[in-house]
Write an enzyme that holds these catalytic residues in place. Structure first.
Site, PDB file in Angstrom:
ATOM      1  CG  HIS A  21      -2.048   0.923   1.148  1.00 41.25           C
ATOM      2  ND1 HIS A  21      -1.929   2.253   1.449  1.00 41.25           N
ATOM      3  CD2 HIS A  21      -3.330   0.730   0.736  1.00 41.25           C
ATOM      4  CE1 HIS A  21      -3.105   2.826   1.242  1.00 41.25           C
ATOM      5  NE2 HIS A  21      -3.966   1.938   0.809  1.00 41.25           N
ATOM      6  CG  ASP A  49      -8.920  -4.471  -2.294  1.00 44.02           C
ATOM      7  OD1 ASP A  49     -10.077  -4.452  -1.846  1.00 44.02           O
ATOM      8  OD2 ASP A  49      -8.418  -3.548  -2.942  1.00 44.02           O
TER       9      ASP A  49
END
Ligand code: ACO
Length: 434
Positions: free
Chosen positions: A310, A368
């Protein structure tokens, strides 16, 4: 706000000119150097592709501490909201800054739920798409087309327009999304049922058919509501920045949200949960995970461990932990005791978290990594995963859009560039070109 005692001094090498940049201090988080006078004073721009060091705005809505793995909506930790709140309450919080009291909550829920139907003529837009169109393509088109239907709420300067447009977007996006799915499988569109909760109504529109009674499983509705909460906002990510950039031009709210949906579609952003399942399906079995991890680490391959890494979190994404727990709850409710995808995901996480490549680069599972497994178990097709993300994120987008257009200091977004193309040269006529 600026702190007069802290400054960052910038000096240019050539002429030795220098400038003291005020350092701004937020409630929490790093200080921010105010560069607004930099170009006028020193004639230089800053270079920050990907905006890794750039604060593009001032915001009261969401805070992330990527190193500590913290996510706060209006100061409330995501873990508490996921456990104790509901999606519509979180929507109220994001938009208004405070949790609602009972009367405010009732009025807000009613305000959203009474806008769930879409203009009947919007139905005909669906027939213009191929049946095999990706539902995100349909979302971009139909949400964008809302600008052509709700003329009475297009003026971003009018507070009533802004309020009603916001309700319309939050309420209608699930209907538009569910119909995109129904269209793709050739089933009749199901109208919303306003007596149901937000996630419940969405599951109803997705799964029910007119020929049969359909009862929404409350455990699955609660899980989806939680998934919506986790995806509701995430400060200045790519799609939110897209919405803000479009909003800065004075574009109408429906056009701005359609721009956000387009930006969310990419596999590096909202498309990642779909990509995780594709990746797991391609790997096929737990035994083949080490080979795949080796491929991901190989500089000559473009493979990435989807659902990992991320831009901001350099620690475990706090949403991923909640997602993992929700995943176990959903599988238990559905009586799935042995899910090969989940086994693979957990083994992959175990290997990756103990591997130097991932440790050094601070790559952890993101939101996710598990969401796709939950949605698949709930019977939601892969192509709808990013669409669900868009439904939830609409709340964040409209909150950020409203904050921006209500900021008296807001200006059109217009980045500068480092030009590396040809310098000034004269046009050469075709006959003189070699
Ligand atoms: N798998 C393997 N290696 C990775 C991964 C990954 N998923 N992510 C980053 N890396 C490596 C890069 O190769 C790079 O290595 P290097 O320094 O040896 O060149 C290093 O980690 C830094 O990567 P960047 O691409 O510079 O990191 P950036 O912050 O730009 O990218 C992103 C963040 C796009 C999320 C990236 O981690 C990624 O592609 N992840 C997979 C897609 C994904 O899951 N996206 C969902 C994000 S969450 C969301 O939108 C809801």
């Amino acid at each position: 706000m600026s702190n007069p005692n802290t400054k960052l001094t910038v000096t240019t090498d050539g002429d030795g000119k220098s400038l003291q940049l005020p350092l701004m201090t937020g409630t929490i988080g790093p200080q921010v150097a105010d560069l607004r006078k930099l170009y006028d004073s020193l004639g230089v721009f800053t270079f920050d592709p990907g905006y890794g060091s750039t604060a593009s705005c001032q915001s009261h809505i969401t805070y992330i501490d990527g190193d500590a793995g913290v996510l706060l909506y209006r100061g409330y930790p995501i873990e508490q909201l996921a456990e104790k709140s509901s999606f519509l309450e979180v929507a109220y919080l994001l938009m208004n800054g405070e949790l609602p009291n009972a009367a405010e909550k009732e009025e807000f829920d009613l305000g959203v739920m009474r806008h769930t139907m879409i203009h009947e003529q919007l139905r005909s837009f669906y027939n213009g798409f191929r049946r095999d169109a990706h539902p995100m393509a349909v979302m971009c088109g139909v949400v964008g087309a809302m600008s052509a239907f709700y003329h009475d709420t297009l003026d971003f300067k009018n507070p009533d327009h802004r309020r009603i447009a916001t309700f319309r977007l939050i309420a209608k996006v699930p209907t538009i999304a569910a119909w995109a799915y129904k269209y793709s499988i050739g089933e009749p569109f199901m109208y919303p049922k306003n007596s149901l909760g937000y996630a419940e109504n969405f599951l109803h529109m997705l799964n029910a058919v007119p020929a049969e009674d359909y009862k929404v499983n409350p455990v699955l509705a609660r899980a989806l509501d939680r998934i919506f909460i986790l995806h509701a906002d995430h400060e200045q990510n790519a799609s939110t920045s897209t919405v803000r950039l479009a909003g800065s031009t004075g574009a109408n709210p429906f056009a701005c949200i359609a721009a956000g949906i387009a930006s969310l579609w990419g596999p590096a952003h909202g498309g990642a949960n779909e990509a995780v399942l594709k990746m797991l399906a391609e790997i096929g079995s737990v035994e083949r995970i080490p080979d795949f991890i080796a491929k991901v680490k190989d500089k000559n391959s473009n493979a990435r461990l989807m659902g990992f890494g991320h831009r901001v979190y350099k620690n475990y994404d706090p949403r991923a932990k909640i997602m993992q727990n929700t995943c176990h709850e959903v599988l238990k409710e559905l009586g799935i005791t042995d899910d090969p995808m989940l086994d693979m995901a957990m083994e992959m996480e175990r290997i990756a978290l103990s591997d130097d490549y991932f440790i050094q680069r601070k790559l952890y599972p993101n939101v996710d990594f598990y969401s796709g497994i939950i949605l698949k178990a709930m019977g939601i097709p892969t192509s709808m995963f990013t669409v669900l993300f868009a439904v939830a994120r609409t709340v964040g987008w409209v909150s950020q859009w409203r904050e921006q257009v209500e900021d008296p200091g807001q200006r059109i977004g217009r980045p500068r560039q480092l030009y590396v193309g040809p310098a000034l040269r004269d046009y050469v006529s075709l006959s003189d070109r070699g």
